[in-house]
Design a protein around this motif. Structure first.
Motif, PDB file in Angstrom:
ATOM      1  N   LEU A 110     -89.096  -8.815  -4.184  1.00 26.02           N
ATOM      2  CA  LEU A 110     -89.458  -8.075  -5.388  1.00 26.02           C
ATOM      3  C   LEU A 110     -89.815  -8.966  -6.570  1.00 26.02           C
ATOM      4  O   LEU A 110     -90.230  -8.481  -7.611  1.00 26.02           O
ATOM      5  N   TYR A 111     -89.635 -10.282  -6.421  1.00 24.00           N
ATOM      6  CA  TYR A 111     -89.860 -11.179  -7.553  1.00 24.00           C
ATOM      7  C   TYR A 111     -91.343 -11.302  -7.854  1.00 24.00           C
ATOM      8  O   TYR A 111     -92.116 -11.682  -6.997  1.00 24.00           O
ATOM      9  N   SER A 157     -91.776   0.349  -3.666  1.00 24.97           N
ATOM     10  CA  SER A 157     -91.238   0.104  -2.317  1.00 24.97           C
ATOM     11  C   SER A 157     -92.391   0.105  -1.308  1.00 24.97           C
ATOM     12  O   SER A 157     -92.382  -0.673  -0.352  1.00 24.97           O
ATOM     13  N   LEU A 158     -93.403   0.932  -1.565  1.00 30.38           N
ATOM     14  CA  LEU A 158     -94.550   0.940  -0.649  1.00 30.38           C
ATOM     15  C   LEU A 158     -95.404  -0.311  -0.832  1.00 30.38           C
ATOM     16  O   LEU A 158     -96.029  -0.786   0.122  1.00 30.38           O
ATOM     17  N   ASP A 159     -95.398  -0.886  -2.050  1.00 27.49           N
ATOM     18  CA  ASP A 159     -96.085  -2.172  -2.257  1.00 27.49           C
ATOM     19  C   ASP A 159     -95.441  -3.238  -1.377  1.00 27.49           C
ATOM     20  O   ASP A 159     -96.124  -4.067  -0.773  1.00 27.49           O
ATOM     21  N   ASN A 201     -85.454 -15.125   8.074  1.00 27.02           N
ATOM     22  CA  ASN A 201     -86.417 -15.151   6.969  1.00 27.02           C
ATOM     23  C   ASN A 201     -87.271 -13.898   6.876  1.00 27.02           C
ATOM     24  O   ASN A 201     -88.198 -13.840   6.091  1.00 27.02           O
ATOM     25  N   SER A 202     -86.936 -12.922   7.728  1.00 29.94           N
ATOM     26  CA  SER A 202     -87.746 -11.712   7.790  1.00 29.94           C
ATOM     27  C   SER A 202     -87.927 -11.093   6.412  1.00 29.94           C
ATOM     28  O   SER A 202     -87.015 -11.105   5.593  1.00 29.94           O
ATOM     29  N   MET A 203     -89.114 -10.573   6.151  1.00 33.17           N
ATOM     30  CA  MET A 203     -89.407  -9.953   4.861  1.00 33.17           C
ATOM     31  C   MET A 203     -89.060  -8.463   4.945  1.00 33.17           C
ATOM     32  O   MET A 203     -89.386  -7.805   5.930  1.00 33.17           O
ATOM     33  N   CYS A 204     -88.407  -7.965   3.926  1.00 26.42           N
ATOM     34  CA  CYS A 204     -87.967  -6.572   3.883  1.00 26.42           C
ATOM     35  C   CYS A 204     -89.144  -5.600   3.879  1.00 26.42           C
ATOM     36  O   CYS A 204     -90.220  -5.936   3.374  1.00 26.42           O
ATOM     37  N   CYS A 205     -88.923  -4.388   4.421  1.00 30.16           N
ATOM     38  CA  CYS A 205     -89.977  -3.366   4.381  1.00 30.16           C
ATOM     39  C   CYS A 205     -89.950  -2.608   3.062  1.00 30.16           C
ATOM     40  O   CYS A 205     -90.854  -1.833   2.783  1.00 30.16           O
ATOM     41  N   GLY A 206     -88.902  -2.804   2.286  1.00 36.04           N
ATOM     42  CA  GLY A 206     -88.859  -2.221   0.953  1.00 36.04           C
ATOM     43  C   GLY A 206     -88.104  -0.914   0.810  1.00 36.04           C
ATOM     44  O   GLY A 206     -88.010  -0.370  -0.290  1.00 36.04           O
ATOM     45  N   CYS A 207     -87.556  -0.367   1.920  1.00 37.21           N
ATOM     46  CA  CYS A 207     -86.986   0.974   1.766  1.00 37.21           C
ATOM     47  C   CYS A 207     -85.481   1.003   1.554  1.00 37.21           C
ATOM     48  O   CYS A 207     -84.956   1.993   1.057  1.00 37.21           O
ATOM     49  N   GLY A 208     -84.775  -0.071   1.899  1.00 34.42           N
ATOM     50  CA  GLY A 208     -83.319  -0.023   1.881  1.00 34.42           C
ATOM     51  C   GLY A 208     -82.693  -0.132   0.494  1.00 34.42           C
ATOM     52  O   GLY A 208     -83.374  -0.320  -0.505  1.00 34.42           O
ATOM     53  N   GLY A 209     -81.348   0.012   0.470  1.00 40.01           N
ATOM     54  CA  GLY A 209     -80.605  -0.205  -0.772  1.00 40.01           C
ATOM     55  C   GLY A 209     -80.895   0.815  -1.847  1.00 40.01           C
ATOM     56  O   GLY A 209     -80.654   0.573  -3.023  1.00 40.01           O
ATOM     57  N   CYS A 253     -83.514  -3.451  -6.253  1.00 37.35           N
ATOM     58  CA  CYS A 253     -83.154  -4.411  -5.212  1.00 37.35           C
ATOM     59  C   CYS A 253     -82.926  -3.634  -3.927  1.00 37.35           C
ATOM     60  O   CYS A 253     -82.276  -2.581  -3.959  1.00 37.35           O
ATOM     61  N   THR A 254     -83.479  -4.134  -2.816  1.00 35.04           N
ATOM     62  CA  THR A 254     -83.296  -3.426  -1.549  1.00 35.04           C
ATOM     63  C   THR A 254     -82.042  -3.898  -0.833  1.00 35.04           C
ATOM     64  O   THR A 254     -81.754  -3.426   0.265  1.00 35.04           O
ATOM     65  N   THR A 255     -81.309  -4.846  -1.446  1.00 39.17           N
ATOM     66  CA  THR A 255     -80.131  -5.492  -0.821  1.00 39.17           C
ATOM     67  C   THR A 255     -80.490  -6.069   0.542  1.00 39.17           C
ATOM     68  O   THR A 255     -79.682  -6.057   1.469  1.00 39.17           O
ATOM     69  N   CYS A 256     -81.713  -6.587   0.656  1.00 38.49           N
ATOM     70  CA  CYS A 256     -82.172  -7.093   1.954  1.00 38.49           C
ATOM     71  C   CYS A 256     -81.434  -8.355   2.383  1.00 38.49           C
ATOM     72  O   CYS A 256     -81.384  -8.675   3.558  1.00 38.49           O
TER      73      CYS A 256
END
Lengths: 470, 387
Positions: free
Chosen positions: B35-36, B331-333, B313-321, B72-75
């Protein structure tokens, strides 16, 4: 008298509201730095601004001059000598939006904004077969602007690849009073004689805000070799480094020390073998022709041999080298995770005095007064030579006690720099090291710095408090 | 007898301060946070120090914190980097603790969508505001309530991504697994735990724990990464231990494959280029990386490639947390960035092991014009697994 709301309104009209913040939480985040103590009230900024270019930086600085509000320049906020933390309530000017990079291969240089992160630029260059001669340990977040402002080598040994300024062909700088100037050249020959590039590169943000950097492109040395040498303790390593230079072995790219305890902890964690009770020096050499790097390393090793290493070998397996290197690369956070908060020093003695200086560094804990016999570990870019004594800050200390401890570490390590003829080389010289400047170079020298500051920044707007010292 | 292990709020405050003792403010987390985008508050250090100064120096608690601490998705990408390269701060736990403190001790009003989700979980025992009796309506065949392997379907699979639930049942029944439905299932409460509603989750979690432990089953199987993480990590921490073994469907499938009970018919996907997206809750949070890969790389004729940001190192999909509900467009971005990674690899199919990741990535794929098919591992296996 300006209020926070006034400042906010004025600045958001200047550079857009999404680029200005008076949220207290943004303000503290752009003031915090690696120092192991909390912010004091005078260290909390009024506002954070993120200008996009020289013109916007100029507007902010003119505004600051008109209203006599100090401005702190923020790249990554990771300086280790306390320079990044504001000393006054101020406007923090973050360079994070100025990240444009243009690589002109036909001209042999690149131009970039100050806010581009060192690792990001290094990765871009690497893809095209170039090398970025700027390697702070914080390169994941450190900015090119910050690196040039401090003229820092980090892991890179000066006598191998020079200092960042050697590659700076020119700069665009916004003076503290808002004028925008260009320095240097677009040709590959850096100007000889009078060249203001040399004033601003290494000025630690005190004399102007760098808004563009022009760096010469350096082809990547294609040949690399790496090796390790284990010795019985750190002192033989100091002697080995002296030998390396005396025997005219070409200095390596990296040459790093870990003391016995650091070896035990970090090698142990990774299941790597090391002779019991040994300290290690790990090296990387580079070259442009096949075999050149190994030849250089062998020459260094034959110099080292004269100081009786326990074991010495070239490391051919790159995966093994990555593991060994990571022992040094992350020793600072490893020790912090294991032992708690820390403060490190930088001692860079003259060559013949390296062994004596090291012996005194090792005795430092006995001499400390604010904390009796603190835990200390030793590592560093010993080939430069630089030593980093790493002091554990006892977690129970109050903020006030921590500040006193940090100050004592700084005073005692700078005293060694003075006695052993050095002057740092990696961190800047401002704020916590102003005492050192005064003691080493004297009042006349310090007054020249103050004069230069007064000339360019008559209202003492930029990084106010850093040239004054503690 | 279920023991209440919930730490009192005063202790949580101390825990937050202690966790940050080894933060050196290196800001490496800003370099790896999905998200940064230039403001320190977008990454872990910005949030943790906001709360540090609230706790220690009584900094004001107001609405702006919703856009900081819940942004934050807490990923856990920050936590992995911090452990490897910096002070080793437990950022995920600290941010979740911060959320709990701000809601319950500092009485911050929650984000409206999160308050709605809390109300729905408390009313319907799922966040999809559907009567819980309908949890097993998607079943194509009837499953007994008692068996060796108890299927914990999870709310997202039960009420939204029923294709995942159906595929899971189909595959394991085809392989003669003694699969039963967890008929007393209520929300695992992961969605509440991640958004700060810890107190509110406890009673439902206690019920789930008791009912699972009394089921006489040997295994809990789930195909949801979020439920898996909650059952594996949060339940022992907050309510108690299970007397059954927990398996993700990918782990069970791997076990069956390795004992020769699951074979893969590569015909349907011959020549296809596929990649795998590590759900944060299965990967970084629960340490399960190999099971899905063992299966995907064993499909004959399929070209399995790794995304540049994979495993830890996997990148989050943006939906969690709580991020999807709290900050949907952003989150869709994030999802789109992940899909771009897959697109740059030239893959046609992206496989994952979490119905929520699948929901998110397939929505972003459709809305943002990526032509990438997003499927659950179990859906893939439903097409190609044989005895």
């Amino acid at each position: 008298m300006l209020s926070l709301e006034n400042i906010y309104e004025d600045l958001k009209n200047m550079i857009g509201k999404e680029n200005v913040s008076i949220s207290i939480f943004d303000r503290i985040n752009y003031a915090l730095d690696p120092m192991p103590y909390d912010l004091a009230e005078n260290e909390i900024p009024y506002v954070v601004v993120k200008p996009a270019n020289a013109k916007e930086v100029s507007e902010v600085l003119k505004y600051a001059n008109k209203n006599k509000v100090p401005v702190w320049v923020h790249g990554s906020g990771t300086a280790l000598h306390g320079a990044t933390r504001p000393k006054r309530n101020c406007i923090v000017l973050s360079t994070s939006r100025m990240t444009d990079v243009k690589i002109y291969e036909d001209r042999g240089y690149l131009e970039c904004g100050p806010g581009i992160r060192v690792l990001d630029l290094s990765t871009m260059l690497d893809k095209r077969g170039y090398f970025l001669p700027l390697m702070p340990g914080s390169r994941m977040v450190a900015t090119v602007g910050g690196g040039i402002s401090v003229n820092t080598s980090g892991h890179l040994i000066d006598s191998c690849f020079g200092k960042p300024i050697d590659y700076v062909l020119g700069l665009e700088v916004v003076l503290p009073t808002g004028e925008i100037i260009e320095t240097g050249t677009k040709a590959l020959r850096r100007p000889s004689g009078l060249d203001l590039t040399r004033i601003f590169a290494g000025a630690e943000g005190l004399l102007g805000v760098i808004t563009k950097v022009r760096l010469r492109l350096v082809p990547k040395p294609g040949d690399e070799a790496q090796g390790v040498a284990f010795f019985k303790g750190c002192l033989p390593i100091a002697k080995a480094i002296v030998r390396m230079y005396m025997e005219k072995a070409l200095p390596p790219l990296f040459c790093e020390l870990l003391d016995e305890t650091c070896v035990e902890i970090s090698f142990g964690m990774r299941g790597l073998e090391a002779p019991e009770g040994s300290a290690v020096v790990m090296l990387k050499t580079t070259g442009y022709r096949p075999g050149e790097a190994k030849w250089k390393l062998e020459k260094i090793f034959s110099a080292f041999q004269k100081e009786n290493p326990i074991e010495m070998r070239i490391v051919d397996d790159l995966h093994e080298w990555e593991e060994i290197w990571s022992c040094r690369e992350v020793i600072y956070p490893t020790l912090i995770q294991k032992k708690g908060p820390a403060i490190i020093g930088e001692v860079a003695p003259s060559l013949p005095k390296l062994p004596d200086a090291m012996a005194e560094v090792l005795e430092l804990p006995k001499k400390m007064e604010t904390v009796k016999n603190p835990e200390m570990y030793l590592y560093g870019h010993i080939g430069a030579p630089t030593m980093h004594p790493h002091f554990v800050v006892p977690a129970h200390l109050s903020n006030e006690e921590r500040r006193r401890f940090v100050r004592e570490v700084r005073t005692k390590t700078e005293e060694l720099n003075i006695r052993y003829e050095g002057a740092g080389g990696e961190w800047g010289m401002s704020f916590q090291r102003i005492d050192f400047i005064k003691r080493k170079y004297g009042e006349t020298y310090y007054n020249i710095l103050l004069g230069l500051k007064k000339l360019l920044d008559p209202n003492n707007i930029l990084n106010q408090g850093n040239i004054e010292g503690w | 007898m279920v023991t209440l292990k919930l730490k009192p709020l005063e202790e949580v405050k101390t825990e937050v301060l202690k966790a940050l003792e080894t933060c050196v403010n290196c800001k490496f987390c800003t370099a790896v946070c999905p998200l940064y985008e230039g403001w320190i508050r977008e990454a872990a250090v910005g949030k943790t120090f906001a709360v540090y100064y609230i706790i220690k120096y009584n900094f004001p608690v107001g609405d702006e914190l919703k856009d900081i601490v819940w942004y934050c998705t807490t990923c856990g990408r920050c936590e992995y980097t911090c452990k490897k390269l910096a002070g080793g701060v437990e950022t995920v736990n600290t941010i979740e603790n911060a959320r709990r403190l701000l809601l319950h001790m500092y009485k911050l009003e929650p984000i409206k969508r999160h308050a709605d989700i809390l109300r729905d979980v408390q009313t319907y025992y799922n966040p999809y505001y559907t009567p819980n009796e309908k949890r097993w309506e998607w079943l194509p065949i009837d499953l007994p309530s008692k068996g060796e392997y108890l299927y914990f379907v999870g709310c997202t699979a039960a009420f939204r991504m029923q294709n995942v639930a159906k595929a899971t049942v189909e595959v394991f029944k085809r392989l003669d697994i003694d699969l039963a439905k967890f008929s007393q299932e209520k929300c695992c409460c992961s969605v509440l735990l991640r958004t700060g509603f810890v107190e509110e989750a406890i009673s439902i979690m206690e019920e789930n724990l008791a009912n699972l432990n009394n089921s006489n089953a040997k295994y809990i199987v789930t195909s949801c990464a979020g439920c898996y993480r909650a059952l594996k990590v949060d339940y022992p921490k907050l309510v108690g231990d299970f007397n059954l073994e927990l398996l993700h469907s990918a782990e069970l499938a791997q076990k069956l494959m390795e004992s020769g009970k699951l074979k893969l018919n590569g015909e349907k996907y011959k020549g296809k280029r596929i990649t795998y997206h590590d759900p944060c809750h299965l990967g970084r949070h629960s340490n399960v990386y190999d099971a899905p890969r063992a299966i995907l790389s064993s499909i004959p004729g399929v070209e399995f490639v790794e995304m540049p940001n994979n495993r830890e190192n996997s990148m989050c999909c943006g939906c969690g947390g709580g991020f999807r509900s709290g900050f949907t467009p952003k989150s869709l971005d994030v999802a789109a960035k992940r899909l771009q990674e897959a697109k740059d690899l030239g893959v046609e199919i992206l496989v994952t092991c979490c119905p929520f990741c699948e929901l998110q990535l397939s929505q972003a794929s459709k809305e943002r014009g990526f032509n990438i098919k997003v499927v659950d591992l179990m859906e893939l296996l439903a097409e190609i697994a044989t005895k």
